[in-house]
Design a protein around this motif. Structure first.
Motif, PDB file in Angstrom:
ATOM      1  N   ILE A   1       8.141   0.939  -4.953  1.00 31.10           N
ATOM      2  CA  ILE A   1       7.269  -0.117  -3.621  1.00 31.10           C
ATOM      3  C   ILE A   1       7.709  -1.833  -4.037  1.00 31.10           C
ATOM      4  O   ILE A   1       7.860  -2.351  -2.907  1.00 31.10           O
TER       5      ILE A   1
ATOM      6  N   SER B   1       8.301  -4.167  -0.739  1.00 33.14           N
ATOM      7  CA  SER B   1       7.495  -5.029  -0.248  1.00 33.14           C
ATOM      8  C   SER B   1       8.328  -6.884  -0.647  1.00 33.14           C
ATOM      9  O   SER B   1       7.624  -7.289  -1.270  1.00 33.14           O
TER      10      SER B   1
ATOM     11  N   THR C   1       0.482  -5.733   0.511  1.00 33.75           N
ATOM     12  CA  THR C   1       1.113  -5.001  -0.640  1.00 33.75           C
ATOM     13  C   THR C   1       0.123  -5.153  -1.882  1.00 33.75           C
ATOM     14  O   THR C   1      -0.023  -6.763  -1.676  1.00 33.75           O
TER      15      THR C   1
ATOM     16  N   ILE D   1       0.664  -1.062   1.159  1.00 33.38           N
ATOM     17  CA  ILE D   1       0.821  -0.268  -0.006  1.00 33.38           C
ATOM     18  C   ILE D   1      -0.138  -0.709  -0.664  1.00 33.38           C
ATOM     19  O   ILE D   1       0.095  -1.727  -1.102  1.00 33.38           O
TER      20      ILE D   1
ATOM     21  N   ILE E   1       1.064   3.649   2.343  1.00 29.14           N
ATOM     22  CA  ILE E   1       1.332   4.486   1.010  1.00 29.14           C
ATOM     23  C   ILE E   1       0.615   4.002  -0.250  1.00 29.14           C
ATOM     24  O   ILE E   1       0.600   3.381  -0.667  1.00 29.14           O
TER      25      ILE E   1
END
Ligand SMILES: Nc1ncnc2c1ncn2[C@@H]1O[C@H](COP(=O)(O)OP(=O)(O)OP(=O)(O)O)[C@@H](O)[C@H]1O
Ligand SMILES: [Mg+2]
Length: 252
Positions: free
Chosen positions: A50, A54, A86, A172, A203
């Motif tokens: 991730i 990001s 995020t 995220i 996510i």
């Protein structure tokens, strides 16, 4: 779902740290309005994956496609400006700033003071923040308090409010419920559902299978840097997912 265009497409993305392959040619797609659970044992490469999406890390190989356009972020702020919000496991909000300052971080409104100086428009930030927090039914009694004095759940909520306020394309969340009490966990999961209802895909990384089964539409399992598999929630169960996490099932 395959007829709609994915918001995010990750293609064969990789990341090495010295000799260690943390993420090894992983591909995935995220579609509008879906919640994707990202699971895997400690060190499986979830956070690194991730962070590639990001803008924290730069991939060694592969592509990231957002809304049909290939992107390459030089920083997390740039990723945020392009709509990827995020919440990190190990990098929180700005601890010394209050909620409005965090919501507007990097995108602060400016007003002219005495016709000369550009100053932050704090009043505007406060009103706008209060409005978005109210809209999401997030209760933070004193918005002027720095984030560091807030509970874990309130911090998560502020980060989610920021995503909603700026119309994020993708949210995220890395272990958003790990450090929270049960009522706060429920609130965060509720906010994840709200994001989905607003069409913002999420996510979510979690070690808590129950949480993932409660909110996700689809699960992606990572093992030792690779994607071990992917399942629709309706077509799987805890046992199968755990087997995929530990490698008891055949690789796909
Ligand atoms: N900045 C870094 N420098 C060197 N190695 C790293 C770095 N970040 C992660 N790693 C290594 O990459 C691998 C994957 O780590 P990552 O944090 O992505 O795992 P994870 O799936 O998020 O694990 P956890 O569930 O414990 O959070 C691990 O072996 C980790 O030690
Ligand atoms: Mg992690």
């Amino acid at each position: 779902m395959s007829t709609t265009q994915p918001i995010l497409q990750v293609k064969d993305i990789s990341k090495h740290f010295g000799g260690l392959i943390a993420v090894d040619r992983v591909s995935l797609e995220v579609y509008p309005g879906e919640v994707v659970g990202l699971l895997g044992d400690n060190g499986a490469g979830k956070s690194t994956l991730i962070k590639l999406i990001s803008g924290v890390h730069h991939p060694d190989g592969g592509q990231i496609v957002l809304d049909g356009h290939e992107v390459s972020f030089s920083s997390p702020l740039e990723a945020r400006r392009q709509g990827i919000e995020t919440i990190y496991q190990d990098l929180a909000l700005c601890e010394n700033l209050d909620a409005p300052a965090n919501i507007f971080l990097g995108r602060e409104p400016i007003r002219r003071f005495l016709g000369l100086l550009n100053v932050l428009n704090r009043a505007y930030m406060l009103t706008e923040s209060r409005q978005v927090l109210d809209q999401l039914d997030i209760k933070i009694p004193n918005l002027r308090r720095p984030i560091r004095l807030m509970s874990g759940g309130q911090r998560q909520a502020v980060a989610i409010a920021r995503a909603v306020y700026w119309n994020a394309r993708l949210m995220i969340m890395d272990e958003p419920t790990a450090a929270l009490g049960i009522p706060e966990q429920q609130k965060v999961l509720q906010l994840v559902r709200t994001l989905r209802e607003r069409g913002v895909p999420v996510i979510i990384i979690s070690h808590n299978l129950q949480d993932v089964f409660a909110v996700a539409d689809r699960i992606i399992v990572m093992r030792r840097g690779r994607k071990a598999g992917e399942r629709s929630i309706k077509a799987t169960n805890d046992n199968e997912i755990v087997s995929m996490m530990v490698g008891a099932e055949q690789e796909e």
